[in-house]
Write a protein that holds these residues in place. Structure first.
Motif, short mmCIF file in Angstrom:
data_model
loop_
_atom_site.label_atom_id
_atom_site.label_comp_id
_atom_site.label_asym_id
_atom_site.label_seq_id
_atom_site.Cartn_x
_atom_site.Cartn_y
_atom_site.Cartn_z
N ASP A 1 0.92 -1.20 0.07
CA ASP A 1 -0.01 0.08 0.10
C ASP A 1 0.83 1.29 -0.24
O ASP A 1 0.17 2.25 -0.66
N GLU A 2 2.03 1.16 0.46
CA GLU A 2 2.85 2.42 0.51
C GLU A 2 3.76 2.57 -0.77
O GLU A 2 4.39 3.54 -0.76
N SER B 1 0.89 7.11 -4.10
CA SER B 1 1.02 5.95 -3.59
C SER B 1 -0.05 4.98 -3.95
O SER B 1 -1.14 5.54 -4.37
N LYS B 2 0.04 3.81 -3.61
CA LYS B 2 -0.91 2.71 -3.83
C LYS B 2 -2.15 3.28 -2.89
O LYS B 2 -3.32 3.16 -3.40
N ARG B 3 -2.15 3.36 -1.63
CA ARG B 3 -2.88 3.96 -0.71
C ARG B 3 -3.65 4.96 -0.95
O ARG B 3 -5.03 5.06 -1.06
N LYS C 1 -6.09 4.03 -3.81
CA LYS C 1 -7.35 3.36 -3.31
C LYS C 1 -8.39 4.08 -2.60
O LYS C 1 -9.44 4.05 -2.99
N GLU C 2 -7.82 5.27 -1.82
CA GLU C 2 -8.78 6.06 -1.33
C GLU C 2 -9.56 6.98 -2.42
O GLU C 2 -10.80 7.07 -2.34
#
Length: 296
Positions: free
Chosen positions: A9-10, A245-247, A250-251
Motif C-alpha cells: 500500500d505504501e 502511492s497505492k494507498r 485506493k482512497e
C-alpha cells in the motif's frame, strides 16, 4: 499477514484508469537514461557513455520483448478508455480476397479511402481504432472499432461496409454494454505468449497446441517499422494517468477489495546490473459497483 500477491500500500505506483478498469503498476517511468544521438549510437544521460544501438531485425527479437509488451498494453488502455460497447459502436473485420497481402502501407491507404466513404454514408464523423493482425499465412487483415462522437446509434450493413472496403470479406458486429470491449478485442489481436515469441506459426494437425502459442509465432510476421495500430485524431483520448502511492489511489477510487488480477515479472538489465521486478494489479470498477448494489 499481508497478501504477497499484492503491491504494498505504501509503494509509489503509476495508475491508468480506463473504462471500468483501474490498472496499478510499480513501473514509474520518467525520463529515459539513454538518448539516441544517431542511427547507430546512444548516450547515457548520466555518465556520458556512448554505446552502440542494437538494431531489431524481427518483431520476435528478444531485445524487442518489452517494446511488444508496452505496445499491447497501450492498445488495451486506449480501447478501454474509448469503447464500452452499445448502440453507438461497432466492431468490424476487414480482409483481402487476394492472399497473401503483406503490405501494411497499402492496408492503411485502403483503410483511409474506406473511412472517407463510410463517413459520407453515415453522414457524420466516425472515430476509430484500427489494428493490423497477420494471419498464419502472413497475409494481413484489420480489426476495427468505430463509434459516433455524439453517441448516436451507429448502423452499417455488412454489404455497405464491403462496398466501402472493396478488397474482400468483411464482418460487422455490435458489442453489448455487458462486454469488456478491451479484453474482447485483445483476445483477437494480442492473445500472445510473450515468453515464447518463437512459438509455432501453424497448427498443422496438432489441435492440442494452445492458440496463444500459435499467435505468439505470428509476432515475427509483423515487419519492423510497421504500426500495429492507428487511431483517429478526433474522438479518441488516452487513458487517465496518475502517479501516487497505492494507498492514495485506493482512497481516491474507493478500492477496498483485493485485485482481480496480479502479475509480477522480472526485467533483465545489461550485463553486470541486477534485474528488477515490476508488479501490476487490475481492478474492475464494474464488479465493485455490482457488489455494492448487492450489499445494500
Amino acid at each position: 499477514m499481508a497478501n504477497k500477491k499484492q503491491i504494498n500500500d505504501e509503494s509509489p505506483v503509476t495508475a491508468h484508469i480506463y473504462g471500468d478498469t483501474i490498472e496499478l503498476s510499480t513501473a514509474l517511468g520518467g525520463t529515459p537514461v539513454m538518448q539516441k544521438v544517431s542511427r547507430d549510437k546512444m548516450v547515457n544521460r548520466v555518465t556520458g557513455e556512448i554505446t552502440e544501438v542494437h538494431h531489431i531485425t524481427s518483431r520476435a527479437d528478444p531485445k524487442n520483448y518489452e517494446s511488444l509488451r508496452a505496445t499491447f498494453k497501450r492498445l488495451k488502455r486506449l480501447i478501454g478508455a474509448n469503447f464500452q460497447g452499445g448502440y453507438s459502436e461497432l466492431w468490424c473485420t476487414l480482409t483481402y480476397k487476394n492472399s497473401p497481402m503483406t503490405d501494411s502501407k497499402r492496408l492503411y491507404a485502403d483503410f483511409k479511402r474506406m473511412m472517407r466513404r463510410l463517413r459520407k454514408f453515415v453522414g457524420k464523423y466516425l472515430a476509430y481504432i484500427v489494428i493490423i493482425e497477420p494471419q498464419a499465412s502472413g497475409s494481413l487483415h484489420a480489426h476495427l472499432l468505430l463509434k459516433t462522437l455524439d453517441r448516436s446509434r451507429l448502423y452499417i450493413p455488412n454489404e455497405k461496409l464491403a462496398e466501402a472496403w472493396g478488397q474482400g470479406f468483411v464482418n460487422v458486429k455490435r458489442l453489448s454494454d455487458a462486454d469488456n470491449v478491451a479484453s474482447y478485442v485483445m483476445a483477437y489481436v494480442s492473445n500472445v505468449d510473450l515468453n515464447n515469441l518463437e512459438g509455432q506459426v501453424r497448427l498443422d494437425k496438432d489441435e492440442n497446441l494452445p492458440k496463444r502459442i500459435i499467435k505468439g509465432g505470428r509476432l515475427s510476421l509483423y515487419s519492423i517499422g510497421m504500426q500495429i495500430y492507428r487511431r483517429s485524431r478526433r474522438g479518441i483520448h488516452e487513458a487517465m494517468k496518475l502517479k501516487e502511492s497505492k494507498r492514495a489511489i485506493k482512497e481516491k477510487y474507493h478500492i477496498s477489495t483485493t485485485p482481480d488480477y496480479y502479475r509480477k515479472f522480472e526485467i533483465k538489465c545489461k550485463s553486470g546490473e541486477d534485474p528488477f521486478e515490476i508488479e501490476t494489479e487490475y481492478y474492475s470498477r464494474k464488479k465493485r459497483s455490482l457488489l455494492q448494489r448487492l450489499q445494500k
